[in-house]
Design a protein around this motif. Structure first.
Motif, short mmCIF file in Angstrom:
data_model
loop_
_atom_site.label_atom_id
_atom_site.label_comp_id
_atom_site.label_asym_id
_atom_site.label_seq_id
_atom_site.Cartn_x
_atom_site.Cartn_y
_atom_site.Cartn_z
N ASP A 160 -20.64 -70.79 -4.58
CA ASP A 160 -21.46 -69.68 -4.09
C ASP A 160 -20.89 -68.36 -4.56
O ASP A 160 -19.67 -68.16 -4.55
CB ASP A 160 -21.53 -69.69 -2.56
N VAL A 161 -21.75 -67.45 -5.00
CA VAL A 161 -21.38 -66.08 -5.36
C VAL A 161 -22.29 -65.14 -4.58
O VAL A 161 -23.51 -65.22 -4.70
CB VAL A 161 -21.50 -65.82 -6.87
N THR A 162 -21.69 -64.29 -3.77
CA THR A 162 -22.46 -63.35 -2.97
C THR A 162 -21.93 -61.94 -3.23
O THR A 162 -20.72 -61.73 -3.34
CB THR A 162 -22.33 -63.66 -1.46
N VAL A 163 -22.84 -60.99 -3.34
CA VAL A 163 -22.48 -59.59 -3.56
C VAL A 163 -22.82 -58.80 -2.30
O VAL A 163 -23.90 -58.96 -1.72
CB VAL A 163 -23.23 -59.00 -4.77
N TYR A 164 -21.88 -57.96 -1.88
CA TYR A 164 -22.06 -57.12 -0.70
C TYR A 164 -21.97 -55.65 -1.11
O TYR A 164 -21.22 -55.29 -2.01
CB TYR A 164 -20.96 -57.40 0.34
N ARG A 165 -22.74 -54.82 -0.42
CA ARG A 165 -22.68 -53.37 -0.61
C ARG A 165 -22.14 -52.72 0.66
O ARG A 165 -22.54 -53.08 1.77
CB ARG A 165 -24.07 -52.81 -0.93
N MET A 166 -21.23 -51.77 0.48
CA MET A 166 -20.66 -51.10 1.64
C MET A 166 -21.58 -49.97 2.11
O MET A 166 -21.94 -49.09 1.33
CB MET A 166 -19.28 -50.54 1.29
N ASP A 167 -21.98 -50.04 3.38
CA ASP A 167 -22.70 -48.96 4.02
C ASP A 167 -21.67 -48.15 4.80
O ASP A 167 -21.24 -48.55 5.88
CB ASP A 167 -23.77 -49.54 4.97
N PHE A 168 -21.26 -47.02 4.23
CA PHE A 168 -20.20 -46.24 4.85
C PHE A 168 -20.64 -45.60 6.17
O PHE A 168 -19.82 -45.39 7.06
CB PHE A 168 -19.70 -45.17 3.88
N LEU A 169 -21.93 -45.30 6.33
CA LEU A 169 -22.40 -44.72 7.58
C LEU A 169 -22.30 -45.73 8.72
O LEU A 169 -21.88 -45.40 9.84
CB LEU A 169 -23.85 -44.23 7.42
N LYS A 170 -22.69 -46.98 8.45
CA LYS A 170 -22.63 -48.03 9.47
C LYS A 170 -21.28 -48.74 9.49
O LYS A 170 -21.00 -49.51 10.41
CB LYS A 170 -23.73 -49.05 9.23
N GLN A 171 -20.46 -48.49 8.46
CA GLN A 171 -19.16 -49.16 8.31
C GLN A 171 -19.34 -50.67 8.32
O GLN A 171 -18.67 -51.42 9.03
CB GLN A 171 -18.18 -48.72 9.40
N GLN A 172 -20.26 -51.14 7.48
CA GLN A 172 -20.57 -52.56 7.37
C GLN A 172 -20.74 -52.95 5.91
O GLN A 172 -21.21 -52.17 5.09
CB GLN A 172 -21.87 -52.90 8.11
N TRP A 173 -20.38 -54.20 5.61
CA TRP A 173 -20.76 -54.82 4.35
C TRP A 173 -22.14 -55.44 4.54
O TRP A 173 -22.37 -56.22 5.46
CB TRP A 173 -19.77 -55.92 3.96
#
Length: 320
Positions: A230-243
């Motif tokens: 499995d390959v998964t890509v995450y984006r950082m939401d700095f406002l919510k402090q979540q991947w």
């Protein structure tokens, strides 16, 4: 004399093992999956060069006792730096805090073993600074040489909007800033399971900056530690402090390699597949292309590739 490289960039560089007949890595075409004959990239060697995600190559020229950033497409396009000490580890990760032509740009080398970084400010520093950092301790299980704890090293790392982000994971992301000395802090991850990191098992992680956003590539391995399932890509939401799971990467291609290298390029401009992650498996002589949307993966053998100690993506310098 033609001052530009005849090597098609982007391409692959396979770093040959100690004792090889040449100090130059073997270059491979991504599109043709075979060796590029007769081409050369100035400054690129097996032992005295470090590739950055921005495309610039950090070169330590022992013959002339000079160190510089080299544009792989243009022999004359160099940025002079203080001469780099000989004892910097060849497998260090090299990063630039921003474009090297911008004021205050930091060149950073992160050693793979221990807790040492080297850095210099382009145009301002007369020498490289060695810094032994301390960002906490971790348990050694089983103990090693009678020690049950060790200092936490920086592992996966990327530069984004002038800062360096590292060791992104379930609970926090480390942050390294230079003002002008190194300062360490962290960002807490809020509700990491909602953020998409509720994964278990063995994984390789890579952090990638793309269009001023921070991403993380997670490759999950079977128990044999050879097969990626499995390959998964995450984006950082700095406002919510979540991947957050990324369903696409904006028509870009991500290119990752061992020693925590991660880069992003326009797929159209580089002749790569859109919204895909490219991964090198140099010792096994192939690379892999995984689609972000559905995880569909293709493996491509490198025809007649030599035995190598590792591989790296050689990318065009982004001028914009």
């Amino acid at each position: 004399m033609d001052k530009t490289s005849r090597v098609p960039v982007p391409c692959l560089a396979l770093y040959l093992k100690h004792g090889a007949d040449t100090d130059k890595p073997a270059l491979f075409s991504i599109s043709e999956k075979k060796a590029i004959n007769g081409g050369d990239i100035p400054g690129l060697t097996n032992t005295n060069s470090w590739v950055t995600s921005q495309g610039w190559i950090l070169v330590r020229d022992t013959a002339s006792a000079t160190t510089f950033l080299q544009n792989p497409r243009d022999f004359d396009d160099k940025i002079q730096l203080p001469h780099l000490p000989q004892d910097v580890h060849i497998s260090s990760t090299c990063l630039l805090s921003c474009k090297p032509t911008m004021p205050g740009c930091v060149v950073l080398l992160v050693e793979p073993v221990g807790t040492i970084i080297w850095y210099c400010h382009i145009g301002d520093d007369e020498k490289w600074v060695e810094h032994d950092y301390d960002i906490g301790t971790q348990v050694l299980d089983p103990p090693l040489d009678g020690k049950d704890h060790e200092k936490v090293p920086i592992c996966w790392i990327a530069a984004c909007q002038g800062k360096f982000y590292f060791n992104g994971g379930f609970e926090s992301i480390g942050v390294l800033e230079f003002s002008p000395s190194p300062t360490f802090s962290s960002i807490a991850i809020i509700d990491p399971i909602i953020g998409g990191l509720g994964v278990m098992g063995m994984a390789s992680l890579y952090m990638v900056e793309s269009l001023d956003e921070l991403y993380m590539v997670c490759q999950m391995y079977d128990s044999d530690m050879k097969t990626i399932y499995d390959v998964t890509v995450y984006r950082m939401d700095f406002l919510k402090q979540q991947w957050c799971i990324a369903e696409d990467i904006g028509g870009r291609a991500f290119l990752v390699a061992s020693c925590y290298f991660g880069a992003s390029r326009s797929a159209d401009e580089c002749g790569l597949e859109k919204d895909c992650v490219y991964s090198i498996f140099a010792r096994d002589k192939y690379f892999e292309v995984c689609k972000v949307e559905d995880g569909e993966t293709e493996e491509y053998d490198l025809i007649e590739a030599p035995d190598s100690q590792g591989g790296m993506w050689i990318l065009p310098v982004e001028k914009k």
